[in-house]
Design a protein around this motif. Structure first.
Motif, mmCIF file in Angstrom:
data_model
loop_
_atom_site.group_PDB
_atom_site.id
_atom_site.type_symbol
_atom_site.label_atom_id
_atom_site.label_comp_id
_atom_site.label_asym_id
_atom_site.label_seq_id
_atom_site.Cartn_x
_atom_site.Cartn_y
_atom_site.Cartn_z
ATOM 1 N N ASP A 145 -0.259 6.935 -6.249
ATOM 2 C CA ASP A 145 -0.656 7.862 -5.198
ATOM 3 C C ASP A 145 0.610 8.489 -4.628
ATOM 4 O OD1 ASP A 145 -1.430 9.119 -2.901
ATOM 5 O OD2 ASP A 145 -2.831 7.550 -2.281
ATOM 6 N N LEU A 146 0.900 9.717 -5.068
ATOM 7 C CA LEU A 146 2.167 10.358 -4.728
ATOM 8 C C LEU A 146 2.312 10.558 -3.221
ATOM 9 C CD1 LEU A 146 4.757 11.532 -5.760
ATOM 10 C CD2 LEU A 146 3.566 13.675 -6.226
ATOM 11 N N ASP A 147 1.208 10.945 -2.579
ATOM 12 C CA ASP A 147 1.268 11.146 -1.128
ATOM 13 C C ASP A 147 1.690 9.867 -0.429
ATOM 14 O OD1 ASP A 147 0.444 13.724 -1.426
ATOM 15 O OD2 ASP A 147 -1.686 13.221 -1.218
ATOM 16 N N GLU A 148 1.157 8.759 -0.921
ATOM 17 C CA GLU A 148 1.479 7.473 -0.315
ATOM 18 C C GLU A 148 2.973 7.171 -0.458
ATOM 19 O OE1 GLU A 148 -1.203 3.967 -0.397
ATOM 20 O OE2 GLU A 148 0.026 3.427 -2.117
ATOM 21 N N SER A 199 0.169 -0.250 -6.175
ATOM 22 C CA SER A 199 -1.068 0.475 -5.824
ATOM 23 C C SER A 199 -1.831 -0.223 -4.705
ATOM 24 C CB SER A 199 -1.980 0.606 -7.036
ATOM 25 O OG SER A 199 -1.330 1.302 -8.054
ATOM 26 N N PRO A 200 -1.186 -0.415 -3.545
ATOM 27 C CA PRO A 200 -1.803 -1.252 -2.519
ATOM 28 C C PRO A 200 -3.092 -0.676 -1.940
ATOM 29 C CG PRO A 200 0.124 -0.145 -1.646
ATOM 30 C CD PRO A 200 0.111 0.122 -3.112
ATOM 31 N N LEU A 253 7.625 -0.310 -3.296
ATOM 32 C CA LEU A 253 6.258 0.201 -3.340
ATOM 33 C C LEU A 253 6.052 0.956 -4.642
ATOM 34 C CD1 LEU A 253 3.519 1.105 -2.005
ATOM 35 C CD2 LEU A 253 4.791 3.029 -1.066
ATOM 36 N N ILE A 254 5.182 0.451 -5.486
ATOM 37 C CA ILE A 254 4.921 1.114 -6.759
ATOM 38 C C ILE A 254 3.506 1.658 -6.689
ATOM 39 C CG2 ILE A 254 4.729 0.792 -9.256
ATOM 40 C CD1 ILE A 254 6.701 -1.494 -9.041
#
Ligand SMILES: Nc1ncnc2c1ncn2[C@@H]1O[C@H](COP(=O)(O)OP(=O)(O)O)[C@@H](O)[C@H]1O
Ligand SMILES: [Mg+2]
Lengths: 312, 515
Positions: free
Chosen positions: B474-477, B441-442, B470-471
């Motif tokens: 935020d689906l868009d991310e 969740s950056p 990358l976990i």
């Protein structure tokens, strides 16, 4: 087997339990507000000798009890100011209070050494009830302060869990920022309950002196009961009613070695039994002194943590 | 006192007939050591409207809200309530004027029940509490605004969305007419946001005023009657009218320059396998948290893990980082087995880890940036600050960290800057050169400016040949950055797709366990 010895022991155990209940309730109120006061032993000693001197000078036990309680509140206020206003490390401040209290008590106690209390608190008489075998002397043979201590525990429980100020007190110990956001003064609440707690401890110490011990024996007067009281709060999970049971249990454990000796029961070394309450206390206090453990034990979340509004 | 000058500029967009100003702030200044958090800020809110405060993290939104509710006293300026000047010496005084704030970090006692929390601090309660009566009253207030809650539930057991509801009910119970909601959506999932917006409408319909604080453009446009934009403590513009708002314009007012939000996927060849996970399973207290997970991440590749929070993401990350030992299966980094080896060994073979909880797990809040950077460097007995200081200064510049220098305390950093410090530390290499970067969740809770920077930094790391996991919730991310996307559902990988061809609907269905 001498039945009388056991009855006597039970009565004595309950007597010790009285000091423990009062001191532990004092610690409980203090800790429920989020302040950790390890100085209970110092307060017990100082108020014990103060009450002795006051009672001796005035000839009134009641005045002795009042003076002892006030001295307890006064000493606790030192701890409150250090921890709440100056945000001192509460463990250090509490230990300092033990050293200060012990020193002060020994100093004040110089003229009292060797003297015995001339005025003592007498057990209440419930007439025929007190004469019932076994139960009579145990349940109906205590003095007014013992019954008072039990009453305080019951009232404290009601106060904590079903009154508005009790709610605020518990909230202050758990989450001072939330209390602050409600516009209540965390500092005022903490100082108030630290002092009330100190007064209860002081009452316990005074009673120990005026109803229990025959005279002033320096640190041996309290014999570590202040530390046991602190552990009791942990074992009771910060709930007043459980303190009554814990105090009686500790009271019996503390008395048992003497009774066994008198009965010449030797298969358990009495030194081992004497050690038990202190061992339990040691474990509880070690557990309490690690912030990470406090949560597991069910301690107030903010116990021992100074509150600073703007800290982010 | 002219409190109308800036209102004239608003235009007659407002529809509710009685547009009387409920609360206004005039030329508010609020200083903190080293910052002017509010600089001559004017603001007002009318009865029955939603007036949004928009701005990046650190813009001064929370500070202004704290002044409006009486938590902070302004250094200059004053407040007016219904046309009369008021002086709020405490949040209690604010409440007496019907002003209540729902804080960004909830102010709830976790061990208390819902109704205990709601009544805490109410002055007009009797000494002795009647629980049944209180529960009934709390439930009645909650229901009248469509906020159903169980008064006897323990707050610690509630979800974040439900806790927020408790906060709102509390404000309403205390008679709030003006509610300040500080970044209420930052902690919510989309369905909860929808529900919150319904509640907001129910409240404005009942004549309450809402001051809505946010840095998310999309939702601001959706909910607001008016928007005031703050930047560096100053008002940079007002925008009015719902739906007609130009998000580009808002973004420019907020950041002070044009921004590009959608970092593009860099396409290039990927190298050898850096992270290998084989049949990884984990049970905690006999509950299966991860089941039979296997996948690889190659050098120069970014693999995204999508999923609804609580489906094993955190445990997966912690297992890779060596913080948890799996029940079975293996993890290897750069060919070295790191299962059961602990975090230090994992780092020695090239792991870098940016956990979700930045200030809890990532940084030590009470230490300086410099000391935080030193944490993963060589473990010598004597800390060598002198030789690292120039590098710290360089990293602060390179990663665009807004701070007074290497000695700035981590806890005094805004969320975006704390994240940049963490990335700087992890990407600049500690004991060995970074080969694998695990980020969780950056960009959660960051403002648009920081989101852009953080995503670019992660992308740069991939271009430099590092393997990235990358976990993110935020689906868009996940979809816009990753080369490959895996969906985690109840601890298992239930869907895999390439980033370019990923279908939002398919991934969404997999996240819901429907595939
Ligand atoms: N209590 C405080 N002490 C010192 N500085 C603060 C404090 N609160 C806020 N600040 C500073 O004031 C500025 C505005 O902060 P804030 O109002 O929290 O911004 P926002 O809510 O818009 O993210 C920031 O630079 C922040 O670091
Ligand atoms: Mg804020």
């Amino acid at each position: 087997m001498n039945e009388n010895i056991w009855i006597l022991m039970s009565a004595d155990a309950i007597a010790i339990a009285t000091t423990l209940i009062l001191a532990a309730l004092g610690a409980l109120f203090t800790e429920r507000s989020g302040v950790l006061n390890l100085g209970i032993e110092g307060i017990l000693l100082t108020s014990a000798i103060s009450s002795f001197l006051a009672a001796d000078a005035s000839g009134s036990v009641w005045l002795g009890l009042i003076v002892g309680s006030l001295i307890g509140a006064l000493l606790a206020s030192i701890h409150a100011v250090l921890s709440v206003v100056f945000r001192a490390n509460q463990i250090v401040a509490g230990l300092a209070l033990v050293i200060f209290g012990t020193g002060l008590a020994n100093f004040l106690g110089k003229p009292a050494e060797g003297k015995t209390v001339t005025t003592v608190i007498n057990p209440l008489s419930f007439g025929p009830l007190s004469d019932i075998p076994v139960i009579g002397p145990i349940v109906f043979g205590q003095d007014i302060i013992t019954y008072f201590a039990i009453a305080v525990a019951i009232v404290a429980s009601r106060y904590l869990f079903s009154t508005r100020p009790g709610l605020e007190l518990r909230a202050t110990g758990d989450d001072p920022a939330t209390v602050d956001a409600q516009g209540l003064s965390v500092a005022r609440i903490r100082i108030r309950y630290t002092m009330i707690g100190g007064a209860l401890v002081g009452l316990g110490g005074s009673w120990l002196m005026l109803a229990q011990s025959a005279g002033w024996h320096q640190a041996a007067t309290t014999n570590g009961l202040g530390w046991i009281a602190l552990a009791l709060v942990v074992f009771a999970g910060w709930r007043p009613m459980r303190i009554i049971f814990g105090a009686v249990l500790f009271g019996f454990t503390l008395q048992l070695p003497f009774t066994l000796q008198a009965e010449q029961i030797t298969f358990i070394p009495s030194a081992f039994l004497e050690m038990l309450p202190y061992l339990a206390t040691l474990i509880a206090l070690i557990a309490l002194s690690r912030p990470g453990n406090r949560n597991l034990l069910g301690a107030p979340r903010a116990l021992g943590t100074p509150f600073v509004r703007d800290e982010r | 006192m002219s409190n109308t000058s800036h209102e004239v500029a608003q235009g007659p967009h407002h529809t509710s007939g009685a547009a009387s100003t409920a609360l206004s702030a005039h030329s508010i200044d609020k200083k903190f050591p080293g910052v002017l958090a509010n600089d001559s800020v004017d603001f007002d809110v009318r009865a029955g409207e939603v007036h949004t405060l928009l701005g990046e993290n650190g813009a001064g939104k929370s500070t202004l809200a704290a002044v409006l509710c009486g938590l902070y006293q302004p250094d200059a300026g004053y407040l007016m309530r219904n046309g009369k000047r008021i002086n709020l010496s405490s949040p209690r005084a604010g409440l007496q004027h019907g002003i209540a704030m729902v804080h960004q970090h909830f102010r709830l006692v976790e061990r208390f029940t819902v109704s205990e929390n709601v009544i805490l601090g109410s002055r007009d309660l009797p000494f002795k509490l009647n629980r049944r009566e209180i529960n009934e009253k709390v439930a009645a207030v909650a229901e009248s605004y469509g906020l159903p809650i169980d008064p006897d539930a323990t707050v610690g057991d509630l979800s974040v969305g439900q806790r927020q509801r408790v906060e709102i009910v509390k404000a309403l119970y205390q008679g709030a007419e003006i509610l300040l909601l500080d970044e209420p959506t930052a902690v919510l999932v989309p369905s909860e946001v929808e529900k919150l917006f319904e509640n907001v409408h129910a409240m404005t319909a009942a004549g309450k005023s809402i001051v809505f604080i946010s840095h998310k453009l999309g939702e601001v446009v959706e909910i607001s009657d008016r928007v005031t934009v703050l930047r560096n403590g100053r008002v940079t513009g007002h925008v009015s009218g719902r739906g007609t708002t130009d998000t580009k314009e808002l973004a420019r007012l907020m950041v002070g320059r044009d921004i590009e939000l959608n970092a593009q996927r860099a396409t290039h060849a990927t190298g050898h396998e850096v992270l290998q996970i084989r049949n990884l399973s984990l049970s905690i207290d006999d509950v299966a948290v991860l089941t039979e997970i296997s996948f690889n991440v190659h050098a120069g590749e970014m693999v995204g893990i999508a999923g609804v929070a609580g489906n094993g993401q955190r445990e997966l990350a912690d297992t890779i980082a060596g913080l948890i030992s799996p029940t079975s299966g293996s993890v290897s980094i750069s060919g070295a087995m790191t299962t059961d080896c602990g975090p230090i060994q994992a780092r020695e073979v090239g792991l870098a880890y940016v956990p979700e909880d930045r200030l809890g797990m990532g940084l030590v809040p009470s230490m300086s940036i410099l000391d935080n950077l030193l944490l993963t460097r060589d473990r010598q007995i004597v800390v060598d600050r002198v030789s690292v200081r120039p590098e710290a200064a360089r990293l602060i510049e390179q990663f665009e960290i807004k701070a007074n220098g290497p000695d700035h305390l981590a806890r005094k950093l805004s969320g975006g800057n704390a994240q940049k410090v963490l990335l700087a530390r992890e990407l600049s290499g500690g004991r060995s050169a970074t080969k694998l970067l695990v980020v969780c969740s950056p960009t959660r809770g960051l403002d648009v400016g920081a989101i852009e920077t953080v995503r670019r930094l992660i992308n740069d790391a991939r271009s430099a040949g590092q393997a990235i996991l990358l976990i993110s919730e935020d689906l868009d991310e996940v979809l816009s950055l990753s080369d490959r996307v895996l969906v985690l559902y109840r601890g298992a990988v239930v869907h895999e797709t390439s980033g370019e061809t990923a279908q939002l609907s398919q991934v969404g269905a997999a996240m819901a366990g429907l595939s």
